[in-house]
Design a protein around this motif. Structure first.
Motif, PDB file in Angstrom:
ATOM      1  N   GLY A  20       0.787  -1.231   0.000  1.00 58.14           N
ATOM      2  CA  GLY A  20       0.000   0.000   0.000  1.00 58.14           C
ATOM      3  C   GLY A  20       0.815   1.276   0.000  1.00 58.14           C
ATOM      4  N   TRP A  21       1.751   1.386  -0.913  1.00 60.21           N
ATOM      5  CA  TRP A  21       2.550   2.596  -1.041  1.00 60.21           C
ATOM      6  C   TRP A  21       1.705   3.717  -1.617  1.00 60.21           C
ATOM      7  CZ3 TRP A  21       7.564   2.922   0.595  1.00 60.21           C
ATOM      8  CH2 TRP A  21       8.177   1.728   0.938  1.00 60.21           C
ATOM      9  N   ARG A  22       2.001   4.931  -1.207  1.00 58.15           N
ATOM     10  CA  ARG A  22       1.325   6.122  -1.727  1.00 58.15           C
ATOM     11  C   ARG A  22       2.329   7.252  -1.848  1.00 58.15           C
ATOM     12  NH1 ARG A  22      -4.374   6.289   1.576  1.00 58.15           N
ATOM     13  NH2 ARG A  22      -5.368   4.684   0.322  1.00 58.15           N
ATOM     14  N   CYS A  28       7.312   9.623  -1.093  1.00 57.78           N
ATOM     15  CA  CYS A  28       6.890   8.231  -0.980  1.00 57.78           C
ATOM     16  C   CYS A  28       6.476   7.936   0.468  1.00 57.78           C
ATOM     17  CB  CYS A  28       8.060   7.346  -1.373  1.00 57.78           C
ATOM     18  SG  CYS A  28       7.566   5.859  -2.180  1.00 57.78           S
ATOM     19  N   SER A  29       5.336   7.315   0.640  1.00 59.81           N
ATOM     20  CA  SER A  29       4.835   6.977   1.968  1.00 59.81           C
ATOM     21  C   SER A  29       4.645   5.457   2.056  1.00 59.81           C
ATOM     22  CB  SER A  29       3.498   7.699   2.204  1.00 59.81           C
ATOM     23  OG  SER A  29       2.972   7.375   3.458  1.00 59.81           O
ATOM     24  N   PRO A  30       5.367   4.808   2.985  1.00 59.29           N
ATOM     25  CA  PRO A  30       5.300   3.341   3.082  1.00 59.29           C
ATOM     26  C   PRO A  30       3.944   2.843   3.572  1.00 59.29           C
ATOM     27  CG  PRO A  30       6.681   4.232   4.822  1.00 59.29           C
ATOM     28  CD  PRO A  30       6.293   5.385   3.958  1.00 59.29           C
ATOM     29  N   PRO A  31       3.664   1.576   3.305  1.00 52.45           N
ATOM     30  CA  PRO A  31       2.358   1.004   3.631  1.00 52.45           C
ATOM     31  C   PRO A  31       1.897   1.212   5.078  1.00 52.45           C
ATOM     32  CG  PRO A  31       3.588  -0.523   2.285  1.00 52.45           C
ATOM     33  CD  PRO A  31       4.515   0.602   2.626  1.00 52.45           C
ATOM     34  N   ALA A  32       2.774   1.011   6.061  1.00 55.13           N
ATOM     35  CA  ALA A  32       2.346   1.116   7.460  1.00 55.13           C
ATOM     36  C   ALA A  32       1.900   2.528   7.823  1.00 55.13           C
ATOM     37  CB  ALA A  32       3.457   0.654   8.399  1.00 55.13           C
ATOM     38  N   MET A  33       2.368   3.530   7.078  1.00 52.27           N
ATOM     39  CA  MET A  33       1.932   4.901   7.324  1.00 52.27           C
ATOM     40  C   MET A  33       0.538   5.140   6.744  1.00 52.27           C
ATOM     41  SD  MET A  33       4.310   6.131   9.041  1.00 52.27           S
ATOM     42  CE  MET A  33       5.078   7.701   9.023  1.00 52.27           C
TER      43      MET A  33
END
Length: 119
Positions: A20-22, A28-33
């Motif tokens: 779930g990267w955004r 870039c924002s990693p999945p856990a964020m």
């Protein structure tokens, strides 16, 4: 033969935790964020991450072992007590059940690794 039923939301959620990267504000924002892991999973990741950041020799391999190789908890605890700064964090039943889900275990292991790397 034992039948397993997986909720569609559970499968989608597990994949978002790993993939779930955004892009947020151009970064870039990693999945856990974007899709927070369950609290009991994040607590174990934070525990290992804190130890690694302390710079006392915990490697990625050692951290992944403490996070993922939970069937050998006695050995992990013994190693931790030799070189860990903090007290060993026992594997909770909830974490064990979540990580060892009969269908989603592989993708959840990836989610833990990604969550740890980008903690």
């Amino acid at each position: 033969m034992k039948e397993f039923k997986v909720e569609k939301d559970s499968v989608e959620e597990s994949y978002r935790w790993a993939y779930g990267w955004r892009v947020v504000d151009g970064k870039c924002s990693p999945p856990a964020m974007n899709f927070p892991l369950p609290d009991f999973v994040q607590a174990r990741i934070d525990w290992a991450s804190h130890e690694m950041q302390a710079g006392m020799g915990l490697t990625f391999q050692g951290a992944f072992r403490a996070l993922l190789d939970i069937d050998d908890e006695k050995s992990i605890r013994e190693d931790w007590e030799c070189w860990g700064l903090s007290e060993y964090m026992p594997v909770s039943d909830k974490y064990r059940e979540w990580l060892q889900d009969p269908i989603l275990h592989d993708i959840r292991r990836v989610a833990v690794m990604v969550g740890f790397i980008y903690a």
